[in-house]
Every structure is written in structure tokens, then in C-alpha cells.
Write a protein that holds these residues in place. Structure first.
Motif, PDB file in Angstrom:
ATOM      1  N   GLU A 371       0.828  -1.201   0.000  1.00 21.25           N
ATOM      2  CA  GLU A 371       0.000   0.000   0.000  1.00 21.25           C
ATOM      3  C   GLU A 371       0.857   1.243   0.000  1.00 21.25           C
ATOM      4  O   GLU A 371       1.971   1.233   0.491  1.00 21.25           O
ATOM      5  CB  GLU A 371      -0.880   0.024   1.271  1.00 21.25           C
ATOM      6  N   ASP A 372       0.289   2.304  -0.532  1.00 20.56           N
ATOM      7  CA  ASP A 372       0.905   3.623  -0.455  1.00 20.56           C
ATOM      8  C   ASP A 372       2.344   3.629  -0.965  1.00 20.56           C
ATOM      9  O   ASP A 372       3.244   4.142  -0.313  1.00 20.56           O
ATOM     10  CB  ASP A 372       0.862   4.121   1.005  1.00 20.56           C
ATOM     11  N   ASP A 373       2.545   3.009  -2.108  1.00 17.43           N
ATOM     12  CA  ASP A 373       3.894   2.987  -2.672  1.00 17.43           C
ATOM     13  C   ASP A 373       3.821   3.147  -4.189  1.00 17.43           C
ATOM     14  O   ASP A 373       2.905   2.639  -4.830  1.00 17.43           O
ATOM     15  CB  ASP A 373       4.585   1.664  -2.323  1.00 17.43           C
ATOM     16  N   ILE A 374       4.810   3.843  -4.713  1.00 18.66           N
ATOM     17  CA  ILE A 374       4.887   4.082  -6.152  1.00 18.66           C
ATOM     18  C   ILE A 374       5.409   2.803  -6.817  1.00 18.66           C
ATOM     19  O   ILE A 374       6.225   2.084  -6.243  1.00 18.66           O
ATOM     20  CB  ILE A 374       5.859   5.260  -6.426  1.00 18.66           C
ATOM     21  N   SER A 375       4.989   2.552  -8.050  1.00 13.21           N
ATOM     22  CA  SER A 375       5.407   1.343  -8.768  1.00 13.21           C
ATOM     23  C   SER A 375       6.896   1.342  -9.073  1.00 13.21           C
ATOM     24  O   SER A 375       7.459   2.389  -9.397  1.00 13.21           O
ATOM     25  CB  SER A 375       4.713   1.276 -10.132  1.00 13.21           C
ATOM     26  N   SER A 376       7.498   0.147  -9.035  1.00 14.45           N
ATOM     27  CA  SER A 376       8.789   0.021  -9.721  1.00 14.45           C
ATOM     28  C   SER A 376       8.500  -0.388 -11.165  1.00 14.45           C
ATOM     29  O   SER A 376       9.130   0.112 -12.099  1.00 14.45           O
ATOM     30  CB  SER A 376       9.713  -0.969  -9.021  1.00 14.45           C
ATOM     31  N   VAL A 377       7.527  -1.265 -11.353  1.00  9.72           N
ATOM     32  CA  VAL A 377       7.059  -1.606 -12.707  1.00  9.72           C
ATOM     33  C   VAL A 377       5.538  -1.693 -12.664  1.00  9.72           C
ATOM     34  O   VAL A 377       4.964  -2.232 -11.711  1.00  9.72           O
ATOM     35  CB  VAL A 377       7.592  -2.979 -13.181  1.00  9.72           C
ATOM     36  N   MET A 400       9.536   1.504 -17.155  1.00 13.63           N
ATOM     37  CA  MET A 400      10.481   0.764 -18.001  1.00 13.63           C
ATOM     38  C   MET A 400      11.212   1.673 -18.990  1.00 13.63           C
ATOM     39  O   MET A 400      12.013   1.206 -19.786  1.00 13.63           O
ATOM     40  CB  MET A 400       9.748  -0.336 -18.770  1.00 13.63           C
ATOM     41  N   ALA A 401      10.896   2.966 -18.981  1.00 14.15           N
ATOM     42  CA  ALA A 401      11.536   3.913 -19.905  1.00 14.15           C
ATOM     43  C   ALA A 401      11.265   5.320 -19.379  1.00 14.15           C
ATOM     44  O   ALA A 401      10.681   5.475 -18.302  1.00 14.15           O
ATOM     45  CB  ALA A 401      10.944   3.743 -21.307  1.00 14.15           C
ATOM     46  N   ALA A 402      11.658   6.328 -20.136  1.00 11.93           N
ATOM     47  CA  ALA A 402      11.481   7.711 -19.680  1.00 11.93           C
ATOM     48  C   ALA A 402      10.014   8.148 -19.714  1.00 11.93           C
ATOM     49  O   ALA A 402       9.639   9.166 -19.138  1.00 11.93           O
ATOM     50  CB  ALA A 402      12.309   8.640 -20.563  1.00 11.93           C
ATOM     51  N   VAL A 428       8.085 -12.861 -24.706  1.00 16.85           N
ATOM     52  CA  VAL A 428       8.795 -12.489 -23.481  1.00 16.85           C
ATOM     53  C   VAL A 428      10.263 -12.180 -23.801  1.00 16.85           C
ATOM     54  O   VAL A 428      10.846 -11.206 -23.324  1.00 16.85           O
ATOM     55  CB  VAL A 428       8.660 -13.634 -22.439  1.00 16.85           C
ATOM     56  N   GLU A 429      10.848 -13.004 -24.677  1.00 17.53           N
ATOM     57  CA  GLU A 429      12.243 -12.820 -25.098  1.00 17.53           C
ATOM     58  C   GLU A 429      12.413 -11.475 -25.821  1.00 17.53           C
ATOM     59  O   GLU A 429      13.328 -10.704 -25.534  1.00 17.53           O
ATOM     60  CB  GLU A 429      12.583 -13.982 -26.045  1.00 17.53           C
ATOM     61  N   ALA A 430      11.474 -11.194 -26.711  1.00 14.84           N
ATOM     62  CA  ALA A 430      11.576  -9.964 -27.525  1.00 14.84           C
ATOM     63  C   ALA A 430      11.392  -8.712 -26.680  1.00 14.84           C
ATOM     64  O   ALA A 430      11.903  -7.637 -27.018  1.00 14.84           O
ATOM     65  CB  ALA A 430      10.525 -10.005 -28.637  1.00 14.84           C
ATOM     66  N   LEU A 431      10.675  -8.857 -25.573  1.00 18.51           N
ATOM     67  CA  LEU A 431      10.385  -7.697 -24.712  1.00 18.51           C
ATOM     68  C   LEU A 431      11.664  -7.002 -24.245  1.00 18.51           C
ATOM     69  O   LEU A 431      11.746  -5.774 -24.204  1.00 18.51           O
ATOM     70  CB  LEU A 431       9.591  -8.213 -23.499  1.00 18.51           C
ATOM     71  N   TYR A 447      16.092  -6.158 -12.406  1.00 11.12           N
ATOM     72  CA  TYR A 447      14.863  -6.579 -11.706  1.00 11.12           C
ATOM     73  C   TYR A 447      13.633  -6.124 -12.496  1.00 11.12           C
ATOM     74  O   TYR A 447      12.680  -6.878 -12.686  1.00 11.12           O
ATOM     75  CB  TYR A 447      14.847  -5.973 -10.295  1.00 11.12           C
ATOM     76  N   ARG A 448      13.680  -4.890 -12.967  1.00  8.26           N
ATOM     77  CA  ARG A 448      12.519  -4.359 -13.710  1.00  8.26           C
ATOM     78  C   ARG A 448      12.269  -5.197 -14.970  1.00  8.26           C
ATOM     79  O   ARG A 448      11.120  -5.503 -15.298  1.00  8.26           O
ATOM     80  CB  ARG A 448      12.764  -2.902 -14.105  1.00  8.26           C
ATOM     81  N   SER A 449      13.363  -5.556 -15.679  1.00  8.36           N
ATOM     82  CA  SER A 449      13.191  -6.336 -16.908  1.00  8.36           C
ATOM     83  C   SER A 449      12.581  -7.698 -16.599  1.00  8.36           C
ATOM     84  O   SER A 449      11.666  -8.151 -17.290  1.00  8.36           O
ATOM     85  CB  SER A 449      14.540  -6.532 -17.612  1.00  8.36           C
ATOM     86  N   GLU A 450      13.100  -8.361 -15.531  1.00 12.92           N
ATOM     87  CA  GLU A 450      12.549  -9.670 -15.136  1.00 12.92           C
ATOM     88  C   GLU A 450      11.075  -9.556 -14.790  1.00 12.92           C
ATOM     89  O   GLU A 450      10.258 -10.391 -15.151  1.00 12.92           O
ATOM     90  CB  GLU A 450      13.297 -10.195 -13.898  1.00 12.92           C
ATOM     91  N   MET A 451      10.760  -8.497 -14.035  1.00 14.79           N
ATOM     92  CA  MET A 451       9.384  -8.317 -13.567  1.00 14.79           C
ATOM     93  C   MET A 451       8.444  -8.066 -14.755  1.00 14.79           C
ATOM     94  O   MET A 451       7.360  -8.647 -14.839  1.00 14.79           O
ATOM     95  CB  MET A 451       9.361  -7.128 -12.592  1.00 14.79           C
ATOM     96  N   ALA A 452       8.887  -7.238 -15.699  1.00 15.71           N
ATOM     97  CA  ALA A 452       8.046  -6.939 -16.870  1.00 15.71           C
ATOM     98  C   ALA A 452       7.798  -8.217 -17.665  1.00 15.71           C
ATOM     99  O   ALA A 452       6.672  -8.482 -18.119  1.00 15.71           O
ATOM    100  CB  ALA A 452       8.719  -5.878 -17.745  1.00 15.71           C
ATOM    101  N   ALA A 453       8.848  -9.037 -17.817  1.00 14.80           N
ATOM    102  CA  ALA A 453       8.701 -10.291 -18.571  1.00 14.80           C
ATOM    103  C   ALA A 453       7.700 -11.216 -17.866  1.00 14.80           C
ATOM    104  O   ALA A 453       6.826 -11.801 -18.512  1.00 14.80           O
ATOM    105  CB  ALA A 453      10.071 -10.966 -18.692  1.00 14.80           C
TER     106      ALA A 453
END
Ligand code: FAD
Ligand code: FES
Ligand code: FES
Length: 478
Positions: A371-377, A400-402, A428-431, A447-453
Motif C-alpha cells: 500500500e501507499d507505494d509508487i510502482s517500480s514496474v 520501463m523507460a522515460a 517475453v524474449e523480444a520484450l 529486476y525491472r526487466s525480469e518483472m516486466a517479462a
């Protein structure tokens, strides 16, 4: 010469059981104002909306009488509160000195040790009691999601909340009867246009003023960076910006509709969105924060842009001549904190096709705290078709980007191909090649890349019927 907004003009509001008139600068917070008036029960912990020690109630007339909501007083300008009822912890007891059930049960359940957080918790619990919600643990957890306690532990506080809800409110809060007499007041310290044509005139007259909605982003520039915001135009009193309407094709949401109202509106329409809203900020933040503010702020880690991209939503902006234009949310961001919004425009409405809300969608938020936290992804996915063939794919990420990003290449890879575990693996690979995450305090790039995949894989497997829906809300009972 550029005009400045009228400053230091009389602001009329109700503080506990008294009508107050103040001359205040636009960016003075409720917290500063009430403490200067001697009401020091309201505490300052973080001055950034994160701890809840400063929580007060703000009451406004509604069709069900005066409706009270919790607000983080440390980041809410007092100048926005014209005609409203501000209740601090000193104003909760009844005229004959009886404690409010939220106070009484905090005593009975031993909900306080050092006491610094206690007034804030009491106000959050009192808001639940005044709203007459059911005596339910989940309701209490949502209600106190913006309050931190370092020493007591949450169990006695949650028990106090449930007990207070079982008792319920017996008397009106002191000062409530004054609300009708002041409800039409508007402030001059913060300009409060009542409709779009007045808003356009205000922006025309004061081009150097900042627009403010909930203030949950803007006011951090005042309390954290010590910037002055002497000229504010409040968009939350603009009637048209508070409307939610629908035509045959689209849902149209006013830019100044709060997240708490969106939670109510989307209940039964989109459980993934409601679950995500429960993870956006805290109850206090959702009572004030708006979609318009989230989009205009331009943050690459804002939660709603990826969702709105996945839903093919459009942003309606209007300029000071009243000319409107629609921009796809995916085209709204030009660079880091840079949008296509021009200086003489405001966000008026967000248009979301019904078909998008009705199709399969999943929203996953990764953050350090529940709760009450900004996303990392933040991942948002929408698919149409059948479990073995996607005919429409929308994939968007925050963090994941600007800017918030839509991944068209992955969407194209998936569209009209036979959906299989192999294709999911390819997607997932192409991501990995398509995004440029940063390492910062919230998460490393890896970590962000793993999480997004994982998020993409999960959404696709759920669409194929090969995974159980992910648990998005975790009970603290566990
Ligand atoms: C403790 C805390 C937790 C938070 N958690 C989250 C979270 O989990 N997820 C998340 O995404 N965000 C979070 N936020 C950020 C913030 O709450 C959101 O971005 C919120 O949607 C901002 O809306 P607002 O109405 O408060 O905007 P404001 O602060 O009022 O305005 C933000 C910006 O938008 C501009 N603006 C506002 N309305 C309009 C309009 N109609 N037209 C044009 N410009 C406009 C303002 O001028 C300002 O530049 C959090 C903030 C805090 C303090
Ligand atoms: S002082 Fe921490 S939320 Fe206001
Ligand atoms: S009682 Fe000490 S912080 Fe909560």
C-alpha cells in the motif's frame, strides 16, 4: 505585464465547530493553518503524504448529508477548502465531552503507545465510522492504508477500528450544521472556477498560475523542494470536470474525478482496475488524487497511463478558446515528464471505449510495499480473441523507460498468430530489447526487466486459461 492571482484574500471555512475567516497564501497547507490556530493534535511526520500523522476530515455537502473524507493535511492547500468543514482530532468529541467511538475504542483496545501517529489513525477510523461502512477487517485495512505506526503494531488499531464500526456514530460531528450555510463559498487565495468557461477565463487571465486538482503531486514541490506556488487555479470545483458520463461507445471521465469515486464507479465494471486502485497511494491520496493530475504530471512511473494505453483511451484537452482535441494516451508523452499539453490547455476528460473495459485485461503493479507505494514496474495488458488466437493485443508498461510505453512490436508479434507456450516465450524474449529501464532506489534495471517479462507471461497465460488469476490483494491476516 503578467497578472498574479489575487492573494491573501478572505477564505471562509468551518474548523471544528467554528466558522473561520483567514487571509492565506495559496500554497499554505491545512496542516500549517490548523497548527498556527493552536490545534496541534494534528501532527507533521513526513510532510509528503506518506505517513498519515496529519490526517484530518474534510466534509462537504452531498445528497446523503455531509460527506467526510480523510485528507493528508500536510499536502492539501487550505485555500482549496472554502465552504468545507475541516475536522481535526480536537473536534471529534461531542459537546458534552464524550469521545468519538474511534477515540474510545483506541483507548479500549490499547491502540496507542508513543501516540505520535494516534490522531491520524483516529481520524482515518472516524471517517469509516462516519461513512457507516460495515464492521469488516478489509474496510479497516483500506481505511488505515495511509497511516504508519512505528511502535504499537497494527493489530490493536485494526481491532479498535472494527469495534468502533460495531458501535457506529451516534451524534453528528460538531459544526456539521454550519456546512449548508457556507457551502457556496469560493476562495480567492486559490482561484476556484465553477465551470469550464470560468476555468478558461482564469487560465487566460493568469497564464503563470499552476493548475491544481488533488495537489498530491504538485504540493510536494512546496513541502519537499520548498518551491513557492503563489498562484493556483483549482480545477476540482469545475462542475464539468467532476462528471462521469457514457455515450454508446465510450465512458467519459472528468479529469478532476477522484480515485475514490472511480473505485465506486468501476466496482462491478472492472475488478482488475478496482484492485489496482486499492494499490494506488492510500485512502487519503485516493480521496484527493485524480486521473487528470496523474496524466498531466507526466511521470514515467504513474500507475494509470499504462492502463489507459491498454484501454485505447483518449485524453480530451481544451484550450482557453474552448477548442477541444483528442489525443491517444499512447501519443500524449513526448519525453521524460514532457507531454503534448500546451500552456493554454487543460485536461478536461478521459474517454475510454466500453469495448476495452469489457474485453480481457490485466493490470500488475510491482512495488516494495503493498500500500501507499509508487510502482517500480506497472504492466497493463488487454487481449481480444480466443485462447488460441489473439486478434487484438495491447501491451503497456510504466517504470520501463522515460515515459509510459506501448509495445507495438510485441503486440504485432502476437496478433493473428497461433497462441502457444512457444509464442509466449518469443514475446517475453523480444520484450527485453524494447525497453530501457533504469536502476534507481526502487529497483534495478535487471529486476525491472525480469518483472516486466513475468507480467507479460502471466497475462498471456491467464488469457490462454493456463494460469490461475494472480492474487492482487493480500490480507494482512496471513
Ligand atoms: C503518498 C503518495 C502516494 C502516491 N502513490 C501513487 C501511486 O501509487 N501511483 C501513482 O500513480 N501515483 C501516486 N502518487 C502520485 C499522485 O497521487 C498521483 O499522480 C495523482 O493522480 C495526482 O493527481 P492530483 O489530482 O493530486 O494532481 P495535482 O498534484 O493536483 O497535479 C499534478 C500535476 O497535474 C497538473 N494538473 C492537474 N489537473 C490538471 C488538469 N485537469 N489539466 C491539466 N493539468 C492538470 C498540475 O498542474 C500538476 O502539474 C502518490 C502521491 C503521494 C503523495
Ligand atoms: S505528515 Fe506524513 S502524511 Fe502528512
Ligand atoms: S504509537 Fe508510536 S508511532 Fe504509533
Amino acid at each position: 505585464m503578467v497578472k498574479t492571482c489575487p492573494n491573501g484574500q478572505e477564505l471562509k471555512f468551518i474548523l471544528n465547530n467554528q466558522i473561520k475567516e483567514l487571509d492565506v497564501p495559496a500554497d499554505k497547507t491545512i496542516l500549517q493553518a490548523v497548527r498556527e490556530l493552536g490545534l496541534t493534535g494534528t501532527k507533521e511526520g513526513c510532510a509528503s503524504g506518506d505517513c498519515g500523522a496529519c490526517t484530518v476530515l474534510v466534509g462537504e455537502p452531498s445528497d446523503k448529508g455531509v460527506r467526510y473524507q480523510t485528507v493528508n493535511a500536510c499536502i492539501a492547500p487550505i485555500g482549496q477548502q472554502a465552504g468545507r468543514h475541516i475536522v481535526t482530532v480536537e473536534g471529534l468529541e461531542s459537546p458534552d465531552g464524550e469521545l468519538h467511538p474511534a477515540q474510545e475504542e483506541m483507548v479500549n483496545c490499547h491502540g496507542s503507545q508513543c501516540g505520535f501517529c494516534t490522531p491520524g489513525f483516529v481520524m482515518s477510523l472516524a471517517a469509516l465510522v462516519e461513512a457507516d461502512v460495515s464492521a469488516d477487517r478489509e474496510e479497516v485495512l483500506q481505511g488505515i492504508s495511509g497511516n504508519l505506526c512505528r511502535c504499537t503494531g497494527y493489530r490493536p488499531i485494526v481491532e479498535a477500528g472494527i469495534a468502533a464500526l460495531e458501535v457506529g456514530s451516534s451524534a453528528a460531528i460538531q459544526g456539521q450544521e454550519l456546512v449548508q450555510s457556507l457551502s457556496a463559498s469560493t476562495a480567492q487565495a486559490v482561484l476556484q472556477p465553477a465551470n469550464e468557461s470560468e476555468l478558461q477565463e482564469s487560465i487566460r487571465d493568469f497564464p503563470n498560475a499552476d493548475l491544481i486538482a488533488g495537489g498530491t503531486d504538485l504540493m510536494l514541490e512546496v513541502t519537499q523542494r520548498y518551491e513557492a506556488k503563489p498562484n493556483l487555479i483549482d480545477v476540482t470545483r469545475v462542475e464539468e470536470l467532476q462528471l462521469v458520463s457514457a455515450d454508446e461507445e465510450k465512458l467519459v471521465i472528468g479529469a478532476a474525478v477522484s480515485y475514490s469515486r472511480l473505485e465506486e464507479f468501476f466496482a462491478g465494471r472492472s475488478s482488475p482496475f478496482v484492485s489496482l486502485l486499492h494499490r494506488l497511494g492510500s485512502r487519503q491520496i485516493r480521496n484527493s488524487g485524480t486521473l487528470g493530475g496523474n496524466l498531466a504530471n507526466g511521470s514515467p512511473i504513474a500507475d494509470t497511463p499504462p492502463i489507459l494505453i491498454a484501454w485505447d483511451a483518449e485524453i480530451e484537452t481544451v484550450n482557453t478558446k474552448g477548442e477541444a482535441r483528442l489525443t491517444a494516451v499512447s501519443d500524449f508523452y513526448r519525453g521524460y515528464r514532457d507531454t503534448t499539453l500546451s500552456g493554454d490547455e487543460y485536461i478536461a476528460r478521459i474517454h475510454i471505449p466500453h469495448a476495452s473495459i469489457e474485453s480481457f485485461h490485466r493490470f500488475f503493479k510491482s512495488s516494495k510495499r503493498l500500500e501507499d507505494d509508487i510502482s517500480s514496474v506497472m504492466g497493463a495488458f488487454r487481449f481480444e480473441g480466443t485462447p488460441d488466437k489473439v486478434t487484438v493485443a495491447r501491451i503497456a508498461f510504466g517504470g520501463m523507460a522515460a515515459t509510459p510505453v506501448r509495445l507495438k512490436a510485441i503486440e504485432d508479434l502476437l496478433t493473428d498468430s497461433e497462441l502457444s507456450r512457444d509464442l509466449v516465450a518469443q514475446a517475453v524474449e523480444a520484450l527485453g530489447d524494447k525497453m530501457t529501464p533504469l536502476t534507481d532506489v526502487r529497483a534495478s534495471a535487471a529486476y525491472r526487466s525480469e518483472m516486466a517479462a513475468s507480467m507479460l507471461e502471466r497475462a498471456l497465460l491467464e488469457f490462454m486459461g493456463e494460469a490461475r488469476p494472480v492474487i492482487t490483494e493480500v490480507s494482512l491476516d496471513a
